[in-house]
Enzyme design. Structure first.
Site, PDB file in Angstrom:
ATOM      1  N   ARG A 173       3.604   4.458  17.631  1.00  0.00           N
ATOM      2  CA  ARG A 173       4.722   5.346  17.942  1.00  0.00           C
ATOM      3  C   ARG A 173       5.817   4.489  18.561  1.00  0.00           C
ATOM      4  NH1 ARG A 173       0.023   7.884  20.026  1.00  0.00           N
ATOM      5  NH2 ARG A 173      -0.517   9.853  18.968  1.00  0.00           N
ATOM      6  N   LYS A 204      -0.527   8.321  24.073  1.00  0.00           N
ATOM      7  CA  LYS A 204      -0.292   9.601  24.731  1.00  0.00           C
ATOM      8  C   LYS A 204      -1.402   9.909  25.723  1.00  0.00           C
ATOM      9  CE  LYS A 204       2.483  12.089  21.305  1.00  0.00           C
ATOM     10  NZ  LYS A 204       2.538  13.305  20.449  1.00  0.00           N
ATOM     11  N   HIS A 211       9.375   6.882  12.942  1.00  0.00           N
ATOM     12  CA  HIS A 211       8.342   7.800  12.489  1.00  0.00           C
ATOM     13  C   HIS A 211       8.085   7.651  10.997  1.00  0.00           C
ATOM     14  CE1 HIS A 211       5.576  11.057  12.870  1.00  0.00           C
ATOM     15  NE2 HIS A 211       6.231  11.831  12.028  1.00  0.00           N
ATOM     16  N   ARG A 266       5.807   4.714  10.661  1.00  0.00           N
ATOM     17  CA  ARG A 266       4.448   5.105  11.066  1.00  0.00           C
ATOM     18  C   ARG A 266       3.792   5.917   9.944  1.00  0.00           C
ATOM     19  NH1 ARG A 266       1.068   6.406  15.572  1.00  0.00           N
ATOM     20  NH2 ARG A 266       0.425   8.597  15.700  1.00  0.00           N
ATOM     21  N   HIS A 289      -4.685   9.457  17.378  1.00  0.00           N
ATOM     22  CA  HIS A 289      -4.770  10.912  17.398  1.00  0.00           C
ATOM     23  C   HIS A 289      -6.015  11.348  18.168  1.00  0.00           C
ATOM     24  CE1 HIS A 289      -2.240  11.287  13.453  1.00  0.00           C
ATOM     25  NE2 HIS A 289      -1.494  11.147  14.519  1.00  0.00           N
ATOM     26  N   TYR A 348      -2.174  14.232   6.785  1.00  0.00           N
ATOM     27  CA  TYR A 348      -1.788  13.223   5.800  1.00  0.00           C
ATOM     28  C   TYR A 348      -2.497  13.462   4.481  1.00  0.00           C
ATOM     29  CZ  TYR A 348       0.634  10.608   9.411  1.00  0.00           C
ATOM     30  OH  TYR A 348       1.515  10.236  10.383  1.00  0.00           O
TER      31      TYR A 348
END
Length: 318
Positions: free
Chosen positions: A160, A184, A252, A255, A278, A287
């Site tokens: 990211r 994150k 993005h 990515r 994730h 995806y």
């Protein structure tokens, strides 16, 4: 309640105290970033003002339904509504766990559907062009070096943009071909680090040695990292030099291109989940959904029996 009334109303003190406690818990248990906390506070306080003078501890579930109905009438996008409901659900569970409420405030509230909105990935040839032609010929050598390492790392690691810009200068010291990344919620992971990206990073660090910055990508003030706005300007210039539409090139998109190209070449979905950072496999599965739609479209366009009205059961003869 009209928009003017909402703006004039203040969130009850009891509601603000609950929101503060919830956000403190998010930091303690999940390591929530400041940006996340600010977004959650804004959403929750908006709802609290809408419910005033009732406290969030006392409102009924019908208030949640009425709030989102009002959001829809006001033209708030389905994506924004879904994000807010996700926030409210976490807050509702917090109130239930703390014994503030005996029920879950958002139970039964259905999240509005919206298109995933994943950007269209660059082709492998376009990425090669971006790396080869977009990272040279800038106004100065440092811009060339910075562009090269940033694009190499974005595409070969799937980071990211927030993860990329927060990389410390010491990250390249990690051996074994792996790059330590803090994602994150403060979650850490290791991602493969290509030799080309490492060499580019070492060249940039050598050039920037005089700055004595703790960051791999220093900002104008070397004590702080490069800002997202500053990086966007660099990426825009790279896209132009590579002959690509700058509107199609973003962190993005790179990515997403990383993930799509890996899947195209047979990567395992679980491995991709780890690489992308994730927390939930369902986030990664989007995806495969996008790829499925593209495969269907390829059949519709190129298979002789794939077009609408041409495939399917033959008509009965009279």
């Amino acid at each position: 309640m009209t928009d003017q009334h909402v703006k004039a109303a203040r969130a009850p003190v009891e509601s603000v105290a609950l929101i503060d406690a919830f956000l403190e818990t998010m930091v303690a248990e999940r390591g929530a970033a400041e940006r996340t906390r600010l977004a959650y506070r804004a959403d929750l306080e908006d709802f609290a003002r809408w419910c005033a003078p009732l406290s969030l501890a006392d409102v009924g579930r019908s208030k949640v339904q009425a709030y989102f109905a009002d959001q829809g009438r006001a033209g708030i996008s389905a994506r924004t509504q879904a994000r807010r409901l996700s926030c409210f659900k976490q807050f509702a569970r917090f109130m239930l766990q703390m014994g503030v409420r005996a029920d879950e405030l958002t139970a039964g509230q259905v999240s509005p559907r919206y298109h995933s909105g994943l950007p269209h990935p660059l082709s492998e040839e376009e990425v090669r062009r971006l790396l080869d032609k977009g990272t040279s010929g800038h106004a100065d050598l440092r811009r060339d070096l910075l562009s090269r390492v940033a694009l190499e790392m974005l595409y070969t690691t799937g980071l990211r943009i927030s993860e990329l810009l927060s990389l410390p200068a010491t990250c390249v010291r990690h051996r074994g071909g792996m790059l330590p990344v803090r994602g994150k919620g403060g979650r850490e992971r290791l991602v493969p680090f290509s030799s080309a990206a490492r060499e580019a990073a070492e060249a940039l660090l050598a050039y920037d040695a005089i700055l004595d910055s703790p960051w791999l990508f220093p900002g104008r003030d070397p004590r702080k990292p490069l800002t997202r706005q500053g990086f966007d300007k660099i990426l825009y210039a790279c896209a132009v030099k590579a002959g690509l539409d700058p509107q199609r090139v973003s962190p993005h998109v790179l990515r997403h291109s990383f993930a799509t190209h890996l899947l195209n070449r047979g990567a395992d979905l679980r491995a991709l989940q780890v690489l992308l950072g994730h927390a939930d496999i369902t986030t990664t599965q989007i995806y495969t959904q996008v790829m499925t739609e593209r495969l269907k479209e390829a059949v519709r366009q190129h298979h002789p029996m794939g077009r609408d009205g041409e495939a399917g059961e033959p008509e009965a003869q009279g």
